[in-house]
Design a protein around this motif. Structure first.
Motif, PDB file in Angstrom:
ATOM      1  N   ARG A 117      -7.292   0.834  -9.143  1.00  7.75           N
ATOM      2  CA  ARG A 117      -6.215   1.077  -8.356  1.00  7.75           C
ATOM      3  C   ARG A 117      -5.877  -0.129  -7.418  1.00  7.75           C
ATOM      4  N   ARG A 118      -4.544  -0.506  -7.090  1.00  2.06           N
ATOM      5  CA  ARG A 118      -4.421  -1.414  -6.142  1.00  2.06           C
ATOM      6  C   ARG A 118      -3.490  -0.562  -5.020  1.00  2.06           C
ATOM      7  N   VAL A 119      -4.414  -0.201  -3.890  1.00  7.89           N
ATOM      8  CA  VAL A 119      -3.707   0.529  -3.207  1.00  7.89           C
ATOM      9  C   VAL A 119      -2.895  -0.233  -2.201  1.00  7.89           C
ATOM     10  N   THR A 120      -1.589   0.289  -2.003  1.00 10.23           N
ATOM     11  CA  THR A 120      -0.763  -0.943  -1.078  1.00 10.23           C
ATOM     12  C   THR A 120      -0.153   0.213   0.076  1.00 10.23           C
ATOM     13  N   LYS A 121      -0.813   1.525   0.167  1.00 15.61           N
ATOM     14  CA  LYS A 121      -0.277   2.562   0.966  1.00 15.61           C
ATOM     15  C   LYS A 121      -1.553   3.262   1.485  1.00 15.61           C
ATOM     16  N   MET A 122      -1.734   3.529   2.721  1.00 14.62           N
ATOM     17  CA  MET A 122      -2.586   4.272   3.297  1.00 14.62           C
ATOM     18  C   MET A 122      -1.865   5.329   4.464  1.00 14.62           C
ATOM     19  N   LYS A 123      -2.523   6.646   4.374  1.00 16.71           N
ATOM     20  CA  LYS A 123      -2.008   7.551   5.164  1.00 16.71           C
ATOM     21  C   LYS A 123      -3.307   7.994   6.022  1.00 16.71           C
ATOM     22  N   MET A 124      -3.156   7.870   7.483  1.00 16.85           N
ATOM     23  CA  MET A 124      -4.074   8.185   8.522  1.00 16.85           C
ATOM     24  C   MET A 124      -3.925   9.399   8.967  1.00 16.85           C
ATOM     25  N   ILE A 125      -4.541  10.651   8.959  1.00 21.75           N
ATOM     26  CA  ILE A 125      -4.222  11.827   9.288  1.00 21.75           C
ATOM     27  C   ILE A 125      -5.178  12.371  10.506  1.00 21.75           C
ATOM     28  N   SER A 126      -4.658  12.828  11.538  1.00 17.86           N
ATOM     29  CA  SER A 126      -5.100  13.110  12.777  1.00 17.86           C
ATOM     30  C   SER A 126      -5.674  14.388  12.762  1.00 17.86           C
ATOM     31  N   PRO A 127      -6.409  14.745  13.746  1.00 21.55           N
ATOM     32  CA  PRO A 127      -7.109  16.468  13.746  1.00 21.55           C
ATOM     33  C   PRO A 127      -6.191  17.375  13.770  1.00 21.55           C
ATOM     34  N   SER A 128      -4.971  17.110  14.370  1.00 28.99           N
ATOM     35  CA  SER A 128      -3.727  18.099  14.238  1.00 28.99           C
ATOM     36  C   SER A 128      -2.925  17.870  13.036  1.00 28.99           C
ATOM     37  N   ASN A 129      -3.272  16.915  12.075  1.00 25.68           N
ATOM     38  CA  ASN A 129      -2.642  16.854  10.670  1.00 25.68           C
ATOM     39  C   ASN A 129      -1.179  16.049  10.847  1.00 25.68           C
ATOM     40  N   VAL A 130      -1.277  15.143  12.050  1.00 23.52           N
ATOM     41  CA  VAL A 130      -0.310  14.435  12.096  1.00 23.52           C
ATOM     42  C   VAL A 130      -0.567  12.960  11.315  1.00 23.52           C
ATOM     43  N   ALA A 131       0.289  12.803  10.386  1.00 24.38           N
ATOM     44  CA  ALA A 131       0.153  11.673   9.391  1.00 24.38           C
ATOM     45  C   ALA A 131       0.929  10.294   9.606  1.00 24.38           C
ATOM     46  N   VAL A 132       0.276   9.451   9.795  1.00 27.25           N
ATOM     47  CA  VAL A 132       0.783   7.899   9.927  1.00 27.25           C
ATOM     48  C   VAL A 132       0.866   7.229   8.663  1.00 27.25           C
ATOM     49  N   ASP A 133       1.693   6.504   8.290  1.00 27.43           N
ATOM     50  CA  ASP A 133       1.822   5.715   6.863  1.00 27.43           C
ATOM     51  C   ASP A 133       1.529   4.229   7.143  1.00 27.43           C
ATOM     52  N   ILE A 134       0.464   3.832   6.547  1.00 19.84           N
ATOM     53  CA  ILE A 134       0.005   2.418   6.962  1.00 19.84           C
ATOM     54  C   ILE A 134       0.115   1.515   5.833  1.00 19.84           C
ATOM     55  N   GLY A 135       0.515   0.310   5.922  1.00 16.48           N
ATOM     56  CA  GLY A 135       0.839  -0.440   4.857  1.00 16.48           C
ATOM     57  C   GLY A 135       2.076  -1.418   4.817  1.00 16.48           C
ATOM     58  N   GLN A 136       3.032  -0.873   5.862  1.00 17.86           N
ATOM     59  CA  GLN A 136       4.160  -1.707   5.660  1.00 17.86           C
ATOM     60  C   GLN A 136       4.263  -3.050   6.054  1.00 17.86           C
ATOM     61  N   THR A 137       3.188  -3.723   6.601  1.00 12.31           N
ATOM     62  CA  THR A 137       2.977  -5.069   6.881  1.00 12.31           C
ATOM     63  C   THR A 137       2.509  -6.139   5.575  1.00 12.31           C
ATOM     64  N   LEU A 138       1.952  -5.109   4.568  1.00  9.59           N
ATOM     65  CA  LEU A 138       1.240  -6.031   3.369  1.00  9.59           C
ATOM     66  C   LEU A 138       2.473  -7.020   2.759  1.00  9.59           C
ATOM     67  N   LYS A 139       2.118  -8.043   2.323  1.00  9.56           N
ATOM     68  CA  LYS A 139       2.878  -8.914   1.599  1.00  9.56           C
ATOM     69  C   LYS A 139       2.864  -8.198   0.073  1.00  9.56           C
ATOM     70  N   PRO A 140       3.827  -8.836  -0.550  1.00 10.56           N
ATOM     71  CA  PRO A 140       3.839  -8.266  -2.106  1.00 10.56           C
ATOM     72  C   PRO A 140       2.443  -8.295  -3.034  1.00 10.56           C
ATOM     73  N   HIS A 141       1.708  -9.326  -2.626  1.00  7.35           N
ATOM     74  CA  HIS A 141       0.755  -9.906  -3.478  1.00  7.35           C
ATOM     75  C   HIS A 141      -0.601  -9.019  -2.935  1.00  7.35           C
ATOM     76  N   GLU A 142      -0.546  -8.636  -1.942  1.00  7.99           N
ATOM     77  CA  GLU A 142      -1.543  -8.148  -1.110  1.00  7.99           C
ATOM     78  C   GLU A 142      -2.182  -6.561  -1.174  1.00  7.99           C
ATOM     79  N   TYR A 143      -3.345  -6.224  -1.515  1.00  5.32           N
ATOM     80  CA  TYR A 143      -3.676  -4.757  -1.863  1.00  5.32           C
ATOM     81  C   TYR A 143      -5.119  -4.383  -1.581  1.00  5.32           C
TER      82      TYR A 143
END
Length: 467
Positions: free
Chosen positions: A115-141
């Motif tokens: 898989r080529r992962v371009t998105k990640m979710k970091m999920i806190s102890p209280s289940n607050v989820a933050v989407d990570i990956g918005q700064t990746l360039k099109p070729h990056e994974y």
């Protein structure tokens, strides 16, 4: 905020149709020829003795990313190379994430990347989820691999380059009786003749690379010393196709005392399943409880899944006190090259194996001269100079943000910042501590302090409730 004691890394200096055989020749499937070693500069001392009637012989103990990369580099560099590995189908419990730079540096074919992962979710102890990956360039994974696939490929490539791959269990070795005398390795060899019982055998070599993991027998031989280690526990879970779509290019990381008091839980996508796991240094006996909590946190997204494999393995937490003695050097997990905070080890294993092998090739004038401890020490000096900052930065992050649930909430809050994401991904993907923008760094420092202040305030309120 309470002061945090930062312990110096021990052993790191700031300044510085069988494919394999067991000593018998079998027909092998040859891979396409690989480029010659990258312009190694010959620097052997003029007084180092020549090896007569043969080339330098080196044994690599362990056939993971470190061992496979080392063996390939040695073989290409004119060294008579022996790679010893017991489990040729080994499935190490590993998240399997590799940075983009590894794909290019090690010429990895794209078909071994699940898989080529371009998105990640970091999920806190209280289940607050933050989407990570918005700064990746099109070729990056971030690449996701299965260790049994990656390790096998690297061993096959080493074999195609001229290394002899031995299906064997390394037992011990005898020290040389002179400055240029051989090391005698004892191992149990397995092949079609010996069957499952195996046969005791010996092998004489001029130098040894220990790439045999966290429980390294080579490390014990040189008195490398102990280190703290984590237990990683992972389940591979086959989930329904409609749920697998969610994880097509997405990975999740969960933090909280429920999933681990000092690490994180993960859900990483593979070819047709997900890997769900966690790890801990401080509460090893509770690892199954933490694994259950990780599954519960991801319950709705993996509902209906079936566990198809369960894996567990120790992971080193810092480099060993000694990584070199005589003509024996440690690389990968055997040396302790796993980062704090992220628990990453695949890239650093492969890189250390290659760097150690390059030092031997250079020091031996492509296998024509004997090497000594000074030649191998050049690998350690180069390694420490290149990667010491990365290990220290991640050590600090773990001490600051993994110490309590409020601190983890602050960490996840910080991850929502676009500048933090850019700095994090750039450092991870290309394995460099990226210099920041001074103004943005100042803003980040202020935001970090604010997050930690809120975290401490939350902790005090929680303490009052618990009383």
């Amino acid at each position: 905020m309470a002061s945090i004691s930062l312990k110096t890394f021990v052993g790191l200096r700031q300044s510085s149709s069988d494919t394999y055989n067991s000593g018998h020749v079998f027909p092998v499937k040859r891979l396409p020829a690989q480029p010659a070693s990258r312009g190694l500069r010959i620097v052997a001392g003029k007084f180092s003795p020549k090896v007569t009637g043969r080339n330098l012989r080196v044994a690599v103990v362990g056939g993971g990313p470190a061992g496979g990369s080392a063996a390939e580099t040695l073989a290409k560099g004119g060294i008579e190379t022996f790679l010893i590995e017991r489990k040729l189908d080994n499935c190490k419990p590993c998240g399997g994430a590799i940075p983009l730079c590894m794909v290019g540096e090690f010429d990895l074919p794209l078909d071994i990347i699940d898989r080529r992962v371009t998105k990640m979710k970091m999920i806190s102890p209280s289940n607050v989820a933050v989407d990570i990956g918005q700064t990746l360039k099109p070729h990056e994974y971030i690449g996701m691999v299965r260790r049994e696939v990656l390790d096998s490929y690297l061993r096959e490539r080493a074999c195609a380059s001229g290394a002899t791959v031995i299906n064997g269990l390394f037992l011990k070795m005898d020290a040389p009786k002179g400055a240029t005398a051989p090391y005698v390795l004892h191992y149990t060899g397995y092949d079609s003749k010996t069957g499952g019982v195996g046969e005791r055998r010996t092998l004489e070599v001029d130098a040894v690379i220990g790439a045999d993991g966290a429980n390294s027998r080579v490390a014990k031989f040189i008195g490398a010393g102990d280190y703290d280690y984590a237990i990683a526990f992972q389940e591979r879970i086959k989930i329904p196709d409609d749920k697998m779509v969610y994880y097509e290019n997405l990975a999740e990381m969960y933090v909280g005392d429920d999933v681990s008091p000092d690490f994180y839980g993960w859900v990483f996508p593979k070819c047709d399943h997900v890997a769900v796991g966690t790890g801990t240094v401080t509460h090893k006996s509770d690892i199954k409880k933490f694994q259950l909590a990780t599954r519960l946190r991801a319950k709705e997204k993996i509902l209906g899944g079936k566990i198809i494999r369960v894996e567990a393995h120790p992971i080193p937490e810092h480099p060993r006190p000694r990584r070199l003695a005589g003509r024996v050097a440690l690389v990968g997990d055997a040396a302790g090259y796993v980062t704090k905070c992220s628990g990453e080890g695949i890239y650093f294993a492969a890189k250390s194996g290659r760097m150690c092998a390059e030092a031997i090739v250079e020091g031996s004038e492509n296998g024509k001269r004997m090497v000594d401890e000074g030649d191998l020490r050049k690998y350690l000096e180069k390694w420490d100079k290149t990667y010491w900052p990365t290990y220290k930065v991640l050590d600090v992050l773990q001490k600051v943000f993994y110490r309590s649930n409020p601190a983890r909430e602050a960490f996840v809050e910080m991850c929502a910042d676009e500048y933090v994401q850019k700095m994090t991904f750039d450092s991870y993907l290309y394995k460099k501590v990226v210099p920041g923008n001074p103004l943005e760094d100042l803003k980040l420092a202020v935001n970090t302090i604010g997050s930690l202040v809120r975290a401490n305030a939350l902790r005090r309120e929680m303490d009052k409730i618990s009383v």
